[in-house]
Design a protein around this motif. Structure first.
Motif, mmCIF file in Angstrom:
data_model
loop_
_atom_site.group_PDB
_atom_site.id
_atom_site.type_symbol
_atom_site.label_atom_id
_atom_site.label_comp_id
_atom_site.label_asym_id
_atom_site.label_seq_id
_atom_site.Cartn_x
_atom_site.Cartn_y
_atom_site.Cartn_z
ATOM 1 N N MET A 68 0.853 -1.098 -0.108
ATOM 2 C CA MET A 68 -0.080 -0.006 -0.213
ATOM 3 C C MET A 68 0.918 1.393 0.269
ATOM 4 O O MET A 68 0.623 2.051 -0.453
ATOM 5 C CB MET A 68 -1.048 0.175 1.123
ATOM 6 N N ARG A 69 2.073 1.076 0.768
ATOM 7 C CA ARG A 69 2.897 2.246 0.851
ATOM 8 C C ARG A 69 3.402 2.457 -0.759
ATOM 9 O O ARG A 69 3.646 3.831 -1.157
ATOM 10 C CB ARG A 69 4.032 2.095 1.745
ATOM 11 N N LEU A 70 3.783 1.592 -1.336
ATOM 12 C CA LEU A 70 4.175 1.683 -2.697
ATOM 13 C C LEU A 70 3.104 2.119 -3.739
ATOM 14 O O LEU A 70 3.615 2.708 -4.928
ATOM 15 C CB LEU A 70 4.991 0.512 -3.257
ATOM 16 N N THR A 71 2.154 1.728 -3.857
ATOM 17 C CA THR A 71 0.984 1.946 -4.651
ATOM 18 C C THR A 71 0.026 2.969 -4.377
ATOM 19 O O THR A 71 -0.605 3.560 -5.445
ATOM 20 C CB THR A 71 0.169 0.418 -5.177
ATOM 21 N N SER A 72 -0.033 3.567 -3.188
ATOM 22 C CA SER A 72 -1.029 4.521 -3.026
ATOM 23 C C SER A 72 -0.597 5.926 -2.543
ATOM 24 O O SER A 72 0.684 6.011 -2.109
ATOM 25 C CB SER A 72 -1.899 4.075 -1.644
ATOM 26 N N ASP A 73 -0.939 6.901 -2.858
ATOM 27 C CA ASP A 73 -0.570 8.285 -2.795
ATOM 28 C C ASP A 73 -1.402 8.848 -1.645
ATOM 29 O O ASP A 73 -1.462 10.258 -1.226
ATOM 30 C CB ASP A 73 -0.751 9.251 -3.937
ATOM 31 N N LEU A 74 -2.392 8.270 -0.828
ATOM 32 C CA LEU A 74 -3.152 8.700 0.010
ATOM 33 C C LEU A 74 -2.188 9.037 1.306
ATOM 34 O O LEU A 74 -1.253 8.188 1.731
ATOM 35 C CB LEU A 74 -4.122 7.347 0.452
ATOM 36 N N PRO A 75 -2.666 9.985 2.265
ATOM 37 C CA PRO A 75 -1.952 10.282 3.381
ATOM 38 C C PRO A 75 -1.616 9.331 4.457
ATOM 39 O O PRO A 75 -0.945 9.415 5.357
ATOM 40 C CB PRO A 75 -2.572 11.630 3.858
#
Length: 116
Positions: A98-105
């Motif tokens: 999720m850290r690699l694929t998402s830009d959410l805070p």
């Protein structure tokens, strides 16, 4: 004989009780408050160690079922530890993904990503 280990255990419990009495006397006669509070913490720990005397009850026949339950609990702790390791590995893997694929805070740091 066969009761030699129980005799050693009883002697150990007796020694802990003697040390507990000695430290209790020293704490009551201590004038320094900081030294007294540190020693008082040690006295409380020694009093908890006196609960080990209850282990002697396990050798009686009427506590056989309790002994079996306690042994089952401790033998299941190994499987529980591996289940926790597997769960943490899964949470870590999804956190990295999720850290690699998402830009959410919510996924801005690794700890936030794992807790989300």
């Amino acid at each position: 004989g066969s009761e030699a280990y129980w005799n050693w255990f009883d002697n150990g419990c007796l020694l802990i009780s003697f040390i507990d009495l000695l430290f209790t006397y020293m704490v009551r006669t201590a004038a320094d408050s900081t030294t007294g509070s540190d020693a008082f913490m040690l006295v409380r720990m020694l009093r908890l160690a006196r609960l080990a005397r209850l282990v002697r009850l396990m050798r009686f026949r009427m506590f056989r079922e309790l002994k079996l339950m306690v042994l089952g609990l401790f033998s299941g702790l190994r499987a529980l530890a591996w289940a926790i390791v597997l769960l943490m590995f899964t949470i870590y893997t999804f956190g990295v993904l999720m850290r690699l694929t998402s830009d959410l805070p919510e996924f801005s740091s690794m700890s936030n990503s794992m807790f989300t």
